[in-house]
Design a protein around this motif. Sequence first.
Motif, mmCIF file in Angstrom:
data_model
loop_
_atom_site.group_PDB
_atom_site.id
_atom_site.type_symbol
_atom_site.label_atom_id
_atom_site.label_comp_id
_atom_site.label_asym_id
_atom_site.label_seq_id
_atom_site.Cartn_x
_atom_site.Cartn_y
_atom_site.Cartn_z
ATOM 1 N N SER A 85 50.645 66.249 51.956
ATOM 2 C CA SER A 85 51.878 66.729 52.585
ATOM 3 C C SER A 85 53.033 65.812 52.194
ATOM 4 O O SER A 85 52.990 64.600 52.399
ATOM 5 N N ALA A 86 54.078 66.408 51.631
ATOM 6 C CA ALA A 86 55.231 65.651 51.129
ATOM 7 C C ALA A 86 56.201 66.652 50.517
ATOM 8 O O ALA A 86 55.943 67.862 50.525
ATOM 9 N N VAL A 87 57.294 66.136 49.971
ATOM 10 C CA VAL A 87 58.205 66.978 49.193
ATOM 11 C C VAL A 87 57.937 66.721 47.714
ATOM 12 O O VAL A 87 57.836 65.570 47.290
ATOM 13 N N TYR A 88 57.786 67.784 46.967
ATOM 14 C CA TYR A 88 57.512 67.681 45.545
ATOM 15 C C TYR A 88 58.720 68.175 44.751
ATOM 16 O O TYR A 88 59.298 69.222 45.053
ATOM 17 N N PHE A 89 59.084 67.394 43.747
ATOM 18 C CA PHE A 89 60.198 67.751 42.874
ATOM 19 C C PHE A 89 59.702 67.899 41.437
ATOM 20 O O PHE A 89 58.967 67.038 40.947
ATOM 21 N N CYS A 90 60.140 68.943 40.779
ATOM 22 C CA CYS A 90 59.939 69.032 39.346
ATOM 23 C C CYS A 90 61.216 68.550 38.664
ATOM 24 O O CYS A 90 62.280 68.456 39.299
ATOM 25 N N ALA A 91 61.128 68.234 37.403
ATOM 26 C CA ALA A 91 62.299 67.790 36.656
ATOM 27 C C ALA A 91 62.113 68.127 35.196
ATOM 28 O O ALA A 91 60.988 68.360 34.731
ATOM 29 N N ALA A 92 63.220 68.155 34.484
ATOM 30 C CA ALA A 92 63.190 68.420 33.047
ATOM 31 C C ALA A 92 64.104 67.421 32.349
ATOM 32 O O ALA A 92 65.142 67.032 32.892
ATOM 33 N N ASP A 93 63.708 67.050 31.150
ATOM 34 C CA ASP A 93 64.473 66.043 30.422
ATOM 35 C C ASP A 93 64.260 66.248 28.931
ATOM 36 O O ASP A 93 63.236 66.790 28.508
ATOM 37 N N GLN A 94 65.213 65.798 28.166
ATOM 38 C CA GLN A 94 65.033 65.747 26.724
ATOM 39 C C GLN A 94 64.688 64.306 26.392
ATOM 40 O O GLN A 94 65.473 63.408 26.673
ATOM 41 N N THR A 95 63.526 64.086 25.873
ATOM 42 C CA THR A 95 63.114 62.720 25.558
ATOM 43 C C THR A 95 64.155 62.064 24.686
ATOM 44 O O THR A 95 64.530 62.590 23.641
ATOM 45 N N GLY A 96 64.634 60.947 25.142
ATOM 46 C CA GLY A 96 65.684 60.256 24.428
ATOM 47 C C GLY A 96 67.048 60.516 25.022
ATOM 48 O O GLY A 96 67.983 59.785 24.759
ATOM 49 N N ALA A 97 67.149 61.546 25.854
ATOM 50 C CA ALA A 97 68.450 61.854 26.448
ATOM 51 C C ALA A 97 68.664 61.085 27.738
ATOM 52 O O ALA A 97 69.795 60.942 28.187
ATOM 53 N N ASN A 98 67.551 60.595 28.338
ATOM 54 C CA ASN A 98 67.670 59.816 29.564
ATOM 55 C C ASN A 98 68.444 60.556 30.637
ATOM 56 O O ASN A 98 69.306 59.988 31.291
ATOM 57 N N ASN A 99 68.161 61.808 30.808
ATOM 58 C CA ASN A 99 68.890 62.582 31.805
ATOM 59 C C ASN A 99 67.946 63.563 32.464
ATOM 60 O O ASN A 99 67.713 64.649 31.952
ATOM 61 N N LEU A 100 67.392 63.153 33.606
ATOM 62 C CA LEU A 100 66.476 64.002 34.351
ATOM 63 C C LEU A 100 67.257 65.000 35.191
ATOM 64 O O LEU A 100 68.148 64.618 35.943
ATOM 65 N N PHE A 101 66.887 66.259 35.079
ATOM 66 C CA PHE A 101 67.461 67.295 35.941
ATOM 67 C C PHE A 101 66.376 67.697 36.925
ATOM 68 O O PHE A 101 65.290 68.137 36.527
ATOM 69 N N PHE A 102 66.677 67.565 38.203
ATOM 70 C CA PHE A 102 65.676 67.813 39.232
ATOM 71 C C PHE A 102 65.764 69.229 39.785
ATOM 72 O O PHE A 102 66.844 69.822 39.884
ATOM 73 N N GLY A 103 64.618 69.747 40.156
ATOM 74 C CA GLY A 103 64.576 70.970 40.941
ATOM 75 C C GLY A 103 64.979 70.680 42.375
ATOM 76 O O GLY A 103 65.237 69.532 42.738
ATOM 77 N N THR A 104 65.007 71.706 43.192
ATOM 78 C CA THR A 104 65.509 71.580 44.560
ATOM 79 C C THR A 104 64.457 71.107 45.546
ATOM 80 O O THR A 104 64.765 70.846 46.696
ATOM 81 N N GLY A 105 63.235 70.981 45.100
ATOM 82 C CA GLY A 105 62.189 70.423 45.954
ATOM 83 C C GLY A 105 61.385 71.469 46.699
ATOM 84 O O GLY A 105 61.886 72.551 47.035
ATOM 85 N N THR A 106 60.126 71.150 46.956
ATOM 86 C CA THR A 106 59.223 72.001 47.744
ATOM 87 C C THR A 106 58.571 71.140 48.804
ATOM 88 O O THR A 106 57.944 70.135 48.487
ATOM 89 N N ARG A 107 58.754 71.536 50.035
ATOM 90 C CA ARG A 107 58.102 70.800 51.128
ATOM 91 C C ARG A 107 56.718 71.395 51.342
ATOM 92 O O ARG A 107 56.591 72.529 51.812
ATOM 93 N N LEU A 108 55.703 70.628 51.002
ATOM 94 C CA LEU A 108 54.318 71.071 51.152
ATOM 95 C C LEU A 108 53.731 70.504 52.435
ATOM 96 O O LEU A 108 53.794 69.299 52.673
ATOM 97 N N THR A 109 53.170 71.381 53.224
ATOM 98 C CA THR A 109 52.472 70.973 54.449
ATOM 99 C C THR A 109 51.027 71.431 54.340
ATOM 100 O O THR A 109 50.766 72.622 54.136
ATOM 101 N N VAL A 110 50.105 70.492 54.458
ATOM 102 C CA VAL A 110 48.682 70.809 54.439
ATOM 103 C C VAL A 110 48.178 70.729 55.869
ATOM 104 O O VAL A 110 48.225 69.668 56.501
ATOM 105 N N ILE A 111 47.714 71.849 56.361
ATOM 106 C CA ILE A 111 47.288 71.961 57.757
ATOM 107 C C ILE A 111 45.817 71.588 57.880
ATOM 108 O O ILE A 111 44.977 72.212 57.250
ATOM 109 N N PRO A 112 45.509 70.573 58.700
ATOM 110 C CA PRO A 112 44.097 70.148 58.813
ATOM 111 C C PRO A 112 43.230 71.236 59.446
ATOM 112 O O PRO A 112 43.706 72.046 60.226
#
Lengths: 112, 117
Positions: A85-112
């Motif tokens: 359980s946490a917030v997960y972010f994806c990102a994209a980058d051009q290797t060498g560009a040093n510029n990560l673009f992040f997604g808006t995030g997904t809040r994952l909840t794992v119910i016991p």
Amino acid sequence: GENVEQHPSTLSVQEGDSAVIKCTYSDSASNYFPWYKQELGKGPQLIIDIRSNVGEKKDQRIAVTLNKTAKHFSLHITETQPEDSAVYFCAADQTGANNLFFGTGTRLTVIP
Amino acid sequence: GAVVSQHPSWVICKSGTSVKIECRSLDFQATTMFWYRQFPKQSLMLMATSNEGSKATYEQGVEKDKFLINHASLTLSTLTVTSAHPEDSSFYICSATRTGRKDYEQYFGPGTRLTVT
């Protein structure tokens, strides 16, 4: 510039089930796609990444797939546990560009 | 390896004062460090990129005179929020890339929560 979209924004799963988070990107020049896990009040932690020369990568319960033609990549978590359980972010980058673009995030909840 | 620390972890300051946040790479040298800002329940927004020994590159819309960045060594970058106002309250996160590595992985610090009263 790059635009990264992420879905869903929230996801609840039962413990032991699988979770899938999807991202799309716009810039075909992007070739590095990391996934980060962020717990409350902490910085993002890299959990897995994939580069454009492969289509899938797996690390124990976590896997990432990449479809460069369709410009989308996904995070798969199997046998989920409450500590996933946490917030997960994806990102994209051009290797060498040093510029990560992040997604808006997904809040994952794992119910016991 | 690849540990990045930030200090302080949280800070409360009065409106009009300045606050300095430190970002350190503990077990590697970092030619490039990044500063991000994150509002509650939102994604990370890149504020600026700093390279050791040179001026930082700021993203569009980020006031360079308000957010002063210094990257004086290969293991330390600082962000100073000058004349802070309540709207500057946010979670500030730094990251760093290893010197000499071609993969450009970014390693993130734990973040600093700034509250301006």
